[in-house]
Design a protein around this motif. Structure first.
Motif, PDB file in Angstrom:
ATOM      1  N   ASP A 177       0.909  -1.147   0.000  1.00  0.00           N
ATOM      2  CA  ASP A 177       0.000   0.000   0.000  1.00  0.00           C
ATOM      3  C   ASP A 177       0.943   1.189   0.000  1.00  0.00           C
ATOM      4  OD1 ASP A 177      -1.433   2.324   1.086  1.00  0.00           O
ATOM      5  OD2 ASP A 177      -3.103   0.929   1.332  1.00  0.00           O
ATOM      6  N   GLU A 178       1.111   1.821  -1.144  1.00  0.00           N
ATOM      7  CA  GLU A 178       2.211   2.760  -1.333  1.00  0.00           C
ATOM      8  C   GLU A 178       2.264   3.862  -0.277  1.00  0.00           C
ATOM      9  OE1 GLU A 178       2.425   4.321  -5.233  1.00  0.00           O
ATOM     10  OE2 GLU A 178       2.711   2.365  -6.206  1.00  0.00           O
ATOM     11  N   GLU A 179       1.125   4.480   0.030  1.00  0.00           N
ATOM     12  CA  GLU A 179       1.149   5.591   0.976  1.00  0.00           C
ATOM     13  C   GLU A 179       1.502   5.124   2.382  1.00  0.00           C
ATOM     14  OE1 GLU A 179      -1.504   9.499   2.242  1.00  0.00           O
ATOM     15  OE2 GLU A 179      -2.537   7.686   1.550  1.00  0.00           O
ATOM     16  N   ILE A 180       0.835   4.062   2.839  1.00  0.00           N
ATOM     17  CA  ILE A 180       1.124   3.559   4.183  1.00  0.00           C
ATOM     18  C   ILE A 180       2.551   3.046   4.267  1.00  0.00           C
ATOM     19  CG2 ILE A 180       0.504   1.814   5.897  1.00  0.00           C
ATOM     20  CD1 ILE A 180      -2.380   2.026   4.937  1.00  0.00           C
ATOM     21  N   GLN A 181       2.979   2.291   3.266  1.00  0.00           N
ATOM     22  CA  GLN A 181       4.340   1.749   3.271  1.00  0.00           C
ATOM     23  C   GLN A 181       5.376   2.868   3.287  1.00  0.00           C
ATOM     24  OE1 GLN A 181       5.284  -1.913   3.057  1.00  0.00           O
ATOM     25  NE2 GLN A 181       6.937  -0.764   4.034  1.00  0.00           N
ATOM     26  N   ARG A 182       5.099   3.957   2.586  1.00  0.00           N
ATOM     27  CA  ARG A 182       6.046   5.083   2.547  1.00  0.00           C
ATOM     28  C   ARG A 182       6.232   5.673   3.938  1.00  0.00           C
ATOM     29  NH1 ARG A 182       4.897  10.382   1.761  1.00  0.00           N
ATOM     30  NH2 ARG A 182       2.816   9.892   0.951  1.00  0.00           N
ATOM     31  N   HIS A 183       5.128   5.852   4.668  1.00  0.00           N
ATOM     32  CA  HIS A 183       5.244   6.420   6.021  1.00  0.00           C
ATOM     33  C   HIS A 183       5.898   5.429   6.983  1.00  0.00           C
ATOM     34  CE1 HIS A 183       3.214  10.211   5.377  1.00  0.00           C
ATOM     35  NE2 HIS A 183       2.226   9.602   4.750  1.00  0.00           N
ATOM     36  N   ILE A 184       5.621   4.131   6.797  1.00  0.00           N
ATOM     37  CA  ILE A 184       6.287   3.124   7.626  1.00  0.00           C
ATOM     38  C   ILE A 184       7.786   3.115   7.337  1.00  0.00           C
ATOM     39  CG2 ILE A 184       6.605   0.632   7.909  1.00  0.00           C
ATOM     40  CD1 ILE A 184       3.596   0.327   7.852  1.00  0.00           C
ATOM     41  N   ASP A 185       8.144   3.219   6.065  1.00  0.00           N
ATOM     42  CA  ASP A 185       9.564   3.231   5.697  1.00  0.00           C
ATOM     43  C   ASP A 185      10.291   4.409   6.341  1.00  0.00           C
ATOM     44  OD1 ASP A 185       9.247   0.959   4.206  1.00  0.00           O
ATOM     45  OD2 ASP A 185       9.129   1.982   2.265  1.00  0.00           O
ATOM     46  N   ILE A 186       9.633   5.567   6.372  1.00  0.00           N
ATOM     47  CA  ILE A 186      10.248   6.750   7.002  1.00  0.00           C
ATOM     48  C   ILE A 186      10.487   6.476   8.485  1.00  0.00           C
ATOM     49  CG2 ILE A 186       9.835   9.140   7.691  1.00  0.00           C
ATOM     50  CD1 ILE A 186       8.287   9.482   5.025  1.00  0.00           C
ATOM     51  N   ALA A 187       9.496   5.879   9.143  1.00  0.00           N
ATOM     52  CA  ALA A 187       9.607   5.616  10.582  1.00  0.00           C
ATOM     53  C   ALA A 187      10.705   4.610  10.887  1.00  0.00           C
ATOM     54  CB  ALA A 187       8.265   5.119  11.128  1.00  0.00           C
ATOM     55  N   VAL A 188      10.772   3.516  10.111  1.00  0.00           N
ATOM     56  CA  VAL A 188      11.794   2.497  10.402  1.00  0.00           C
ATOM     57  C   VAL A 188      13.191   2.982  10.007  1.00  0.00           C
ATOM     58  CG1 VAL A 188      10.155   0.583  10.294  1.00  0.00           C
ATOM     59  CG2 VAL A 188      11.384   1.256   8.222  1.00  0.00           C
ATOM     60  N   ARG A 189      13.261   3.896   9.037  1.00  0.00           N
ATOM     61  CA  ARG A 189      14.575   4.485   8.720  1.00  0.00           C
ATOM     62  C   ARG A 189      15.071   5.334   9.886  1.00  0.00           C
ATOM     63  NH1 ARG A 189      12.846   5.153   3.249  1.00  0.00           N
ATOM     64  NH2 ARG A 189      12.248   7.320   3.639  1.00  0.00           N
ATOM     65  N   ILE A 190      14.155   6.030  10.541  1.00  0.00           N
ATOM     66  CA  ILE A 190      14.524   6.807  11.732  1.00  0.00           C
ATOM     67  C   ILE A 190      15.028   5.857  12.824  1.00  0.00           C
ATOM     68  CG2 ILE A 190      13.616   8.210  13.622  1.00  0.00           C
ATOM     69  CD1 ILE A 190      11.758   9.553  11.578  1.00  0.00           C
ATOM     70  N   ASN A 191      14.325   4.709  12.997  1.00  0.00           N
ATOM     71  CA  ASN A 191      14.782   3.711  13.968  1.00  0.00           C
ATOM     72  C   ASN A 191      16.202   3.247  13.638  1.00  0.00           C
ATOM     73  OD1 ASN A 191      12.250   3.898  15.065  1.00  0.00           O
ATOM     74  ND2 ASN A 191      11.559   1.883  14.389  1.00  0.00           N
ATOM     75  N   ASN A 192      16.419   2.952  12.367  1.00  0.00           N
ATOM     76  CA  ASN A 192      17.722   2.453  11.919  1.00  0.00           C
ATOM     77  C   ASN A 192      18.813   3.505  12.105  1.00  0.00           C
ATOM     78  OD1 ASN A 192      19.237   0.281  10.494  1.00  0.00           O
ATOM     79  ND2 ASN A 192      19.545   1.890   8.967  1.00  0.00           N
ATOM     80  N   ARG A 193      18.472   4.750  11.803  1.00  0.00           N
ATOM     81  CA  ARG A 193      19.450   5.839  11.879  1.00  0.00           C
ATOM     82  C   ARG A 193      19.891   6.095  13.318  1.00  0.00           C
ATOM     83  NH1 ARG A 193      17.134   8.835   8.274  1.00  0.00           N
ATOM     84  NH2 ARG A 193      15.748  10.014   9.646  1.00  0.00           N
ATOM     85  N   ASN A 194      19.000   5.865  14.260  1.00  0.00           N
ATOM     86  CA  ASN A 194      19.323   6.145  15.661  1.00  0.00           C
ATOM     87  C   ASN A 194      19.853   4.930  16.410  1.00  0.00           C
ATOM     88  OD1 ASN A 194      18.451   9.075  16.411  1.00  0.00           O
ATOM     89  ND2 ASN A 194      16.850   8.338  15.049  1.00  0.00           N
ATOM     90  N   ASP A 195      19.975   3.779  15.721  1.00  0.00           N
ATOM     91  CA  ASP A 195      20.732   2.626  16.206  1.00  0.00           C
ATOM     92  C   ASP A 195      20.401   2.255  17.652  1.00  0.00           C
ATOM     93  OD1 ASP A 195      22.523   0.555  15.935  1.00  0.00           O
ATOM     94  OD2 ASP A 195      24.241   1.736  16.599  1.00  0.00           O
TER      95      ASP A 195
END
Length: 293
Positions: free
Chosen positions: A142-160
């Motif tokens: 689901d492109e819109e939902i997946q896009r917002h989830i991707d942003i959130a998990v990238r933040i998780n990944n970035r903050n290690d």
């Protein structure tokens, strides 16, 4: 068969377990007999349903969970199963990857539950308490939902694994950005104005963060959205200052009046004293005249 095998692996050094295409439907997990070192579990292409999700939830709950990767691709998980997994992951700090691709029974409602898991927009406190551990989360697109989830998990990944840092960044990137916040509120069914959660004392810092992270255009939008609260706070402060100044002026006025009254009293006392001496002199003079006669 899977449940018996799972118990038998309790003291095994095994870290990865793959059981694809095994016809597994339900999973019964006794956490006292789970593999102690298991970090990756692949159960793709089975028939795991809501009952199976109850068993998997036990693996994800508690502070001693070791599982980092859980692959549930191509099963029969629906929205109810997603809700069970989301509840188990709310306070989980071990799982970094979850795959739910190919579970066609998951509707938009279930996908929104996954979005809410990693970025709950209902309040600033809820955003701070979202899951900040997951780094990969997949499901039927689901492109819109997946896009917002991707942003959130990238933040998780970035903050290690720094939960506080990830939470703060999510607040800045979502709650303090009007466009992103509006989109997330719409998806999650929230009718909410973020500035109602913020103490007026913190507004300068909040607005500074908006300007640094999103630029002057977004800063203008934030000010426009919060101007009523800002003006109300400023007016209240001004009213208090004016009231203080009024009473300070009254105090000065009363002090001056006290000074004037003291001066009048001193003059009266001095006059009375002088008149007293004059009366005494006259009495003494009359007394002397009578004696001479």
């Amino acid at each position: 068969g899977f449940n018996i095998m799972f118990r038998a692996l309790r003291d095994s050094p095994i870290e990865t377990l793959s059981c694809d295409y095994c016809g597994i439907e339900s999973i019964e997990v006794d956490t006292n007999y789970s593999p102690k070192l298991l970090t990756r579990l692949d159960l793709g292409s089975n028939m795991i349903n809501t009952d199976g999700c109850h068993g998997l939830a036990k693996l994800l709950q508690g502070g001693d969970s070791t599982l980092k990767d859980l692959y549930l691709t191509d099963n029969t998980i629906d929205d109810e199963g997603v809700a069970i997994l989301v509840a188990a992951l709310q306070n989980n700090t071990s799982l970094t990857a979850l795959s739910l691709r190919g579970n066609d029974a998951i509707s938009k409602q279930g996908k929104v539950s996954l979005l809410r898991l990693v970025c709950n927009i209902s309040s600033i406190e809820s955003t701070l308490q979202s899951n900040h551990t997951l780094r990969d989360l997949w499901f039927k697109t689901d492109e819109e939902i997946q896009r917002h989830i991707d942003i959130a998990v990238r933040i998780n990944n970035r903050n290690d694994y720094n939960q506080e840092a990830a939470g703060r960044e999510k607040v800045i990137q979502t709650q303090l950005h009007s466009g992103t916040r509006a989109a997330l509120c719409r998806l999650q069914g929230i009718d909410h104005v973020v500035y109602g959660d913020i103490s007026p004392l913190h507004l300068p810092e909040v607005l500074s963060s908006i300007g640094r992270s999103h630029g002057q255009g977004e800063l203008y939008n934030a000010l426009k959205s919060s101007i009523a609260g800002v003006i109300s706070t400023v007016n209240m402060k001004k009213c208090i200052q004016q009231l203080r100044d009024y009473h300070e002026a009254k105090i000065a006025e009363h002090r001056a009046e006290v000074h004037n009254l003291n001066a009048k009293l001193a003059a009266m006392e001095e006059k009375e004293e002088a008149e007293g001496y004059a009366v005494d002199d006259e009495i003494e003079s009359r007394s002397n005249k009578r004696r001479r006669k």
